[in-house]
Design an enzyme around this catalytic site. Structure first.
Site, PDB file in Angstrom:
ATOM      1  N   ASP A  46     -59.842  -2.802  36.240  1.00  0.00           N
ATOM      2  CA  ASP A  46     -58.731  -1.840  36.191  1.00  0.00           C
ATOM      3  C   ASP A  46     -58.138  -1.648  37.587  1.00  0.00           C
ATOM      4  O   ASP A  46     -57.151  -0.930  37.759  1.00  0.00           O
ATOM      5  CB  ASP A  46     -59.152  -0.503  35.548  1.00  0.00           C
ATOM      6  N   SER A  47     -58.713  -2.344  38.587  1.00  0.00           N
ATOM      7  CA  SER A  47     -58.070  -2.399  39.909  1.00  0.00           C
ATOM      8  C   SER A  47     -56.669  -2.984  39.792  1.00  0.00           C
ATOM      9  O   SER A  47     -55.863  -2.838  40.714  1.00  0.00           O
ATOM     10  CB  SER A  47     -58.916  -3.235  40.880  1.00  0.00           C
ATOM     11  N   ASP A  85     -62.788  -4.468  31.861  1.00  0.00           N
ATOM     12  CA  ASP A  85     -63.158  -3.211  32.528  1.00  0.00           C
ATOM     13  C   ASP A  85     -62.621  -2.025  31.718  1.00  0.00           C
ATOM     14  O   ASP A  85     -61.411  -1.922  31.491  1.00  0.00           O
ATOM     15  CB  ASP A  85     -62.516  -3.225  33.922  1.00  0.00           C
ATOM     16  N   LYS A 115     -67.268  -3.643  31.121  1.00  0.00           N
ATOM     17  CA  LYS A 115     -67.890  -2.945  32.260  1.00  0.00           C
ATOM     18  C   LYS A 115     -67.468  -1.488  32.221  1.00  0.00           C
ATOM     19  O   LYS A 115     -66.318  -1.188  31.881  1.00  0.00           O
ATOM     20  CB  LYS A 115     -67.448  -3.573  33.589  1.00  0.00           C
ATOM     21  N   GLU A 117     -68.186   2.471  34.411  1.00  0.00           N
ATOM     22  CA  GLU A 117     -68.723   3.116  35.604  1.00  0.00           C
ATOM     23  C   GLU A 117     -69.650   4.265  35.218  1.00  0.00           C
ATOM     24  O   GLU A 117     -69.374   4.989  34.253  1.00  0.00           O
ATOM     25  CB  GLU A 117     -67.573   3.646  36.468  1.00  0.00           C
ATOM     26  N   GLU A 184     -71.327  -1.246  44.046  1.00  0.00           N
ATOM     27  CA  GLU A 184     -70.159  -1.270  44.939  1.00  0.00           C
ATOM     28  C   GLU A 184     -70.383  -0.365  46.147  1.00  0.00           C
ATOM     29  O   GLU A 184     -70.712   0.823  45.999  1.00  0.00           O
ATOM     30  CB  GLU A 184     -68.905  -0.810  44.173  1.00  0.00           C
TER      31      GLU A 184
END
Ligand code: KIV
Length: 282
Positions: A46-47, A85, A115, A117, A184
């Site tokens: 999602d960057s 993501d 993925k 978080e 990260e």
């Protein structure tokens, strides 16, 4: 063509001590090149909210946007292990919504895993996705979707309490069923302990050399995004310069009548040209 990269391929590499390669990818042309380079894992991160769409954070990115990009990456990289993501608020509201959204990635885009978080706060989500046969990569340390809680894009796990919290989180999400974990921006010492204790592949983005594999954001490593560059990025190219030079040269060529040249023009058939010039002049 190489055979399909699967979770078993990644586990085999981990067990043989071979490093796993991972990079972000957001579109078809880049995925084609990443596939050709033989990269193991492509993260449709999602960057892309920042690198492609120009937002200041990843928070505005939606499931619809992510699925469309994941589909393009899958088309360009049929054998890579592609991870979708989960964007902000696609898995935080309820476990049911998380399963539905992760299911879209699998069903519509054909990704190999998703993925998300978080640590102990998302074990119920990871367990539910695993039960629904959706493989999950966890993401710990600097988690960009929690930017408002973290107070900025800062390294994590730098004091004992924070380091131990990340180690506990890693254990918890592995036990919940995560098939791999991304770390990260944490110190290498912390990443080393997690990697040595884990039975699943641990991938670093700014977490030092001891992990089973490495990830970089493709726009950072190609020098194609310069709003800011984290300390852990190695730049392998300066695409900004290459592209800017080409655009500037194109502008000059058009303004000076140098482009298009003869070789860029279509030719009329010889007989037709003679008749055409007789009628309309040269
Ligand atoms: O969205 C992304 O590319 C990521 C990386 C920052 C790890 O999650």
């Amino acid at each position: 063509m190489r055979s399909k990269v699967t979770i078993q391929t990644l586990r085999d590499k981990m067990e043989k001590g071979q490093r796993i390669t991972m990079i972000t990818g957001y579109d078809y042309p880049m995925a084609l090149l990443e596939e050709r380079a033989g990269i193991d894992i492509i993260l449709v991160g999602d960057s892309l909210g920042m690198t492609i769409l120009g937002y200041d954070t990843t928070l505005p990115v939606t499931m619809d946007i992510m699925v469309e990009h994941a589909k393009a990456v899958r088309r360009g990289a049929p054998t890579a292990y592609v991870i979708g993501d989960m964007p902000y608020m696609s898995y935080q509201v309820s476990v049911e919504e998380a399963v539905r959204n992760a299911g879209r990635f699998m069903k519509e885009a054909g990704v190999d895993a998703v993925k998300l978080e978080g640590g102990r706060n998302v074990v119920d989500v990871i367990a539910a996705l695993t039960k629904a046969t959706i493989p999950v990569m966890g993401h710990l340390g600097l988690t960009p979707q929690s930017i408002a809680m973290l107070g900025g894009f800062k390294a994590q796990g730098r004091d004992i309490a924070a380091a131990e919290a990340i180690i506990e989180d890693a254990k918890a999400i592995e036990e919940a069923g995560a098939v791999s974990i991304l770390l990260e921006a944490v110190p290498p010492e912390v990443a080393k302990v997690i990697t040595e204790r884990a039975k699943i592949p641990i991938i670093s983005i700014g977490a030092g050399p001891y992990c089973h594999g490495q990830l970089l954001i493709v726009h950072d490593m190609l020098g194609f995004f310069d709003a800011f560059t984290p300390k852990f990025v190695k730049k392998y190219a300066n695409l900004n310069k290459v592209i800017l030079d080409a655009l500037t040269q194109y502008k000059e060529d058009v303004e000076n009548g140098v482009f298009p040249a003869d070789e860029h023009c279509y030719k009329m058939q010889v007989e037709a040209l003679t008749k055409f010039q007789a009628k309309y002049g040269k």
